[in-house]
Write a protein that holds these residues in place. Structure first.
Motif, PDB file in Angstrom:
ATOM      1  N   ARG A  42       0.946   5.973   0.139  1.00  0.00           N
ATOM      2  CA  ARG A  42       0.393   7.270   0.448  1.00  0.00           C
ATOM      3  C   ARG A  42       1.469   8.305   0.327  1.00  0.00           C
ATOM      4  O   ARG A  42       2.478   8.206   0.571  1.00  0.00           O
ATOM      5  CB  ARG A  42      -0.329   7.180   1.796  1.00  0.00           C
ATOM      6  CG  ARG A  42       0.633   7.330   3.048  1.00  0.00           C
ATOM      7  CD  ARG A  42      -0.275   8.000   4.105  1.00  0.00           C
ATOM      8  NE  ARG A  42      -0.752   9.059   4.223  1.00  0.00           N
ATOM      9  CZ  ARG A  42      -1.222   9.560   5.241  1.00  0.00           C
ATOM     10  NH1 ARG A  42      -1.303   9.054   6.337  1.00  0.00           N
ATOM     11  NH2 ARG A  42      -1.689  10.859   5.150  1.00  0.00           N
ATOM     12  N   ARG A  72      -7.880  -1.421   9.490  1.00  0.00           N
ATOM     13  CA  ARG A  72      -8.142  -0.674   8.417  1.00  0.00           C
ATOM     14  C   ARG A  72      -9.383   0.474   8.994  1.00  0.00           C
ATOM     15  O   ARG A  72     -10.358   0.002   9.628  1.00  0.00           O
ATOM     16  CB  ARG A  72      -8.725  -1.150   7.319  1.00  0.00           C
ATOM     17  CG  ARG A  72      -7.493  -2.084   6.680  1.00  0.00           C
ATOM     18  CD  ARG A  72      -7.836  -2.837   5.337  1.00  0.00           C
ATOM     19  NE  ARG A  72      -8.059  -1.972   4.095  1.00  0.00           N
ATOM     20  CZ  ARG A  72      -8.130  -2.386   2.922  1.00  0.00           C
ATOM     21  NH1 ARG A  72      -8.299  -3.609   2.610  1.00  0.00           N
ATOM     22  NH2 ARG A  72      -8.073  -1.395   1.821  1.00  0.00           N
ATOM     23  N   GLY A  75     -10.403   3.229   4.448  1.00  0.00           N
ATOM     24  CA  GLY A  75      -9.735   2.060   3.856  1.00  0.00           C
ATOM     25  C   GLY A  75      -8.319   2.252   3.995  1.00  0.00           C
ATOM     26  O   GLY A  75      -7.726   1.496   3.480  1.00  0.00           O
ATOM     27  N   CYS A  76      -7.670   3.396   4.816  1.00  0.00           N
ATOM     28  CA  CYS A  76      -6.571   3.436   5.285  1.00  0.00           C
ATOM     29  C   CYS A  76      -6.086   2.226   6.068  1.00  0.00           C
ATOM     30  O   CYS A  76      -6.453   1.931   7.311  1.00  0.00           O
ATOM     31  CB  CYS A  76      -6.253   4.674   5.776  1.00  0.00           C
ATOM     32  SG  CYS A  76      -4.218   5.118   6.311  1.00  0.00           S
ATOM     33  N   VAL A  86       0.743  -1.270   0.013  1.00  0.00           N
ATOM     34  CA  VAL A  86       0.035  -0.019  -0.139  1.00  0.00           C
ATOM     35  C   VAL A  86       0.844   1.219   0.003  1.00  0.00           C
ATOM     36  O   VAL A  86       2.136   1.148   0.327  1.00  0.00           O
ATOM     37  CB  VAL A  86      -0.993   0.035   1.337  1.00  0.00           C
ATOM     38  CG1 VAL A  86      -1.922  -1.185   1.151  1.00  0.00           C
ATOM     39  CG2 VAL A  86      -0.076   0.131   2.588  1.00  0.00           C
ATOM     40  N   TRP A 127      -3.272   3.339   1.424  1.00  0.00           N
ATOM     41  CA  TRP A 127      -4.311   2.721   0.814  1.00  0.00           C
ATOM     42  C   TRP A 127      -3.773   1.684  -0.389  1.00  0.00           C
ATOM     43  O   TRP A 127      -2.853   2.070  -0.837  1.00  0.00           O
ATOM     44  CB  TRP A 127      -5.229   3.795   0.121  1.00  0.00           C
ATOM     45  CG  TRP A 127      -5.977   4.476   1.096  1.00  0.00           C
ATOM     46  CD1 TRP A 127      -7.107   4.564   1.474  1.00  0.00           C
ATOM     47  CD2 TRP A 127      -5.632   5.673   1.745  1.00  0.00           C
ATOM     48  NE1 TRP A 127      -7.758   5.369   2.331  1.00  0.00           N
ATOM     49  CE2 TRP A 127      -6.784   6.452   2.489  1.00  0.00           C
ATOM     50  CE3 TRP A 127      -4.190   6.436   1.728  1.00  0.00           C
ATOM     51  CZ2 TRP A 127      -6.428   7.272   3.437  1.00  0.00           C
ATOM     52  CZ3 TRP A 127      -4.276   7.669   2.615  1.00  0.00           C
ATOM     53  CH2 TRP A 127      -5.366   8.033   3.353  1.00  0.00           C
TER      54      TRP A 127
END
Length: 528
Positions: free
Chosen positions: A337, A416, A420-421, A335, A354
């Motif tokens: 960011r 999470r 959705g993070c 993931v 995410w």
């Protein structure tokens, strides 16, 4: 062959690092590659090459390795002094169809011996300094042959003596067979050997190819990560295929880094989190060594918000960002960011990002106790996609315990958010009873005390959370300032200050938390 065409070819046929320099030269032979040190195997090559010259050197080294007896399917362990020639030698091994086994120069001889035995009679490719370092190992029993890249040692094959050997046609390994083997950090013992295939290596480029599309101009990419790491494969591949000038760095000291950045003015910087922490002091340098940087990137550990904020404010570029990717050697980028100048300082450092666009990894968080994973009851973090490593070499059972169908258990715990993070709270093995997240404590307190250069919370001998700290120039800590900064964490024991140099670290500069915790156990036993 344009970069996008070469990239599509890699997605179809897999990434073969033995072919990569040649592919990059076909895209743009004049793309420059600069170094901050001399190549050990080719000192006469200088510190500034074109991609075409780089490809020719790899082809030359491949011919020498073939003359030394290296053949397709043979495993070649590369264990040598940290130098950019490691990656060139790895590409040369791959070019003759060998399986590259990268070992960090930070590994001690005993660990190297264990891994050589596990790999089962490989060729060892080393240099004079590391060969001497292994003097107590029975290399004649552990290896098929020993090749020395920069010296002549009894009982070895000197690579220099094979200069001028005939060039050989490249050998392409099957897309789903072992191509490159790297190792885990070894924070809990003997490292595991992670097997990467051409397919898994190629797939891992997908999310990062999109990240580099943020750079519209062909500006310099500075890469300061261990040459032996799987991350190096992706970093070099992406930069070369997109025709970006590359600065390959070995030195991590702030003074040396500043000089290189001022000379080459990189727009993209890839480095270890701990290196970036060490470079924070350069943010106050009036020469502005970070002034040219548009994108900072790190993919090894979550990085502290205070560090990101300071680096971003040292950039003169409009829209400068820090892109963090969470992943591990076994899964690649999972993931990510972006953090920006105006908000990085107040970001939640536990939010590691995410899921990335289509074609990238999928994430799930699995309950540990039957309750839905949450901030107070985190679950196991699992990853699924075709970029997951094929196996652990020689330890299939150990690999299988982490694999559940398409899902890989990372060993981290988190949850999470409803947006959705993914929030990473701790490694499961590092969790301390009654502490929500050691990493969160470290984020918060480091952001409040600029005199700290490192803070690691480990479990003490009685189960208490012990903050181990290091300070700028190892100056004594002001305990009143500490108590104020750490007031919201009343369970913390008194801080233990040690010199920065005494922190046990892995090859990627991760603190070996279990080794640090064992110090307190040993101290308690000595006092008993």
């Amino acid at each position: 062959m344009k970069g996008s065409v070469a990239y599509r070819s890699i997605q179809k046929r897999g990434l073969h690092i033995g072919l990569l320099p040649e592919m990059a030269a076909a895209v743009n032979p004049a793309t420059p590659i600069s170094l901050d040190h001399d190549l050990g195997v080719l000192p006469e090559a200088g510190r500034r090459l074109t991609v075409a010259q780089y490809a020719d050197h790899v082809d030359d080294l491949a011919g020498r390795l073939w003359a030394a007896g290296v053949r397709p399917d043979e495993r070649v362990v590369i264990y040598k002094t940290a130098n950019a020639d490691h990656w060139m030698l790895a590409a040369a091994v791959s070019r003759v169809g060998g399986v590259v086994v990268n070992l960090s120069p930070a590994l001690d001889p005993a660990t190297v011996g264990v891994l050589l035995e596990r790999v089962d009679q490989p060729t060892l490719l080393t240099d004079g300094a590391k060969f001497d370092h292994l003097a107590d190992l029975p290399l004649a029993d552990l290896t098929r042959r020993v090749i020395v890249s920069d010296a002549d040692r009894p009982g070895t094959v000197p690579l220099a003596g094979l200069a001028g050997s005939p060039r050989v046609a490249p050998v392409v390994r099957p897309i789903d067979e072992a191509a490159v083997i790297t190792h885990t950090s070894g924070t809990t013992g003997i490292p595991k050997l992670v097997v990467h295939t051409p397919r898994t290596q190629g797939i891992r480029l997908v999310p990062q190819w999109r990240l580099l599309s943020l750079m519209r101009k062909k500006e310099t990419v500075a890469i300061n990560v261990p040459f032996v790491h799987s991350r190096m494969v992706a970093a070099m591949s992406l930069a070369l295929l997109r025709e970006y000038p590359v600065l390959l760095m070995r030195e991590t000291g702030p003074a040396e880094v500043a000089e290189q950045f001022l000379r080459h003015r990189p727009a993209f910087v890839e480095a270890l989190p701990n290196s970036l922490m060490e470079w924070e002091e350069l943010a106050d340098d009036p020469r502005a060594p970070f002034g040219s940087v548009k994108v900072f990137s790190s993919t090894f550990d979550a990085i502290h918000p205070a560090t990101m904020s300071k680096l971003l404010h040292a950039s003169d570029r409009r829209g400068a960002l820090f892109f963090q990717i969470y992943g591990q050697s076994e899964v690649g980028p999972a993931v990510g960011r972006a953090y920006f100048r105006g908000s990085a300082h107040k970001a939640n450092g536990r939010c590691v990002g995410w899921a990335m666009p289509k074609g990238a990894a999928r994430i799930r968080v699995v309950s540990r106790d039957g309750n839905p994973p949450s901030e107070t009851d985190p679950g196991y973090i699992d990853v699924a996609w075709d970029g997951i490593a094929k196996t652990y070499f020689g330890e299939q059972d150990r690999y299988d315990t982490n694999r559940d169908g398409e899902w890989w258990r990372t060993g981290d715990v988190g949850y999470r958010t409803r947006f959705g993070c993914l929030h990473l709270l701790d490694r499961e093995i590092d969790m301390i009873p009654g502490v929500k997240s050691s990493l969160e404590i470290e984020d918060v307190v480091l952001g409040r005390l600029r005199e700290l250069t490192e803070l690691v919370v480990v479990q003490g001998p009685k189960g208490e959370p012990v903050p181990v700290i290091c300070t700028v120039d190892d100056r004594p800590l002001d305990l009143d300032r500490w108590r104020t900064a750490a007031a919201e964490f009343p369970r913390l024991a008194d801080p233990v200050q040690i010199p920065q140099a005494e922190l046990p670290r892995t090859a990627t500069l991760k603190v070996q938390r279990l080794a640090l915790a064992r110090r307190f156990e040993n101290r308690l036993q000595e006092q008993a």
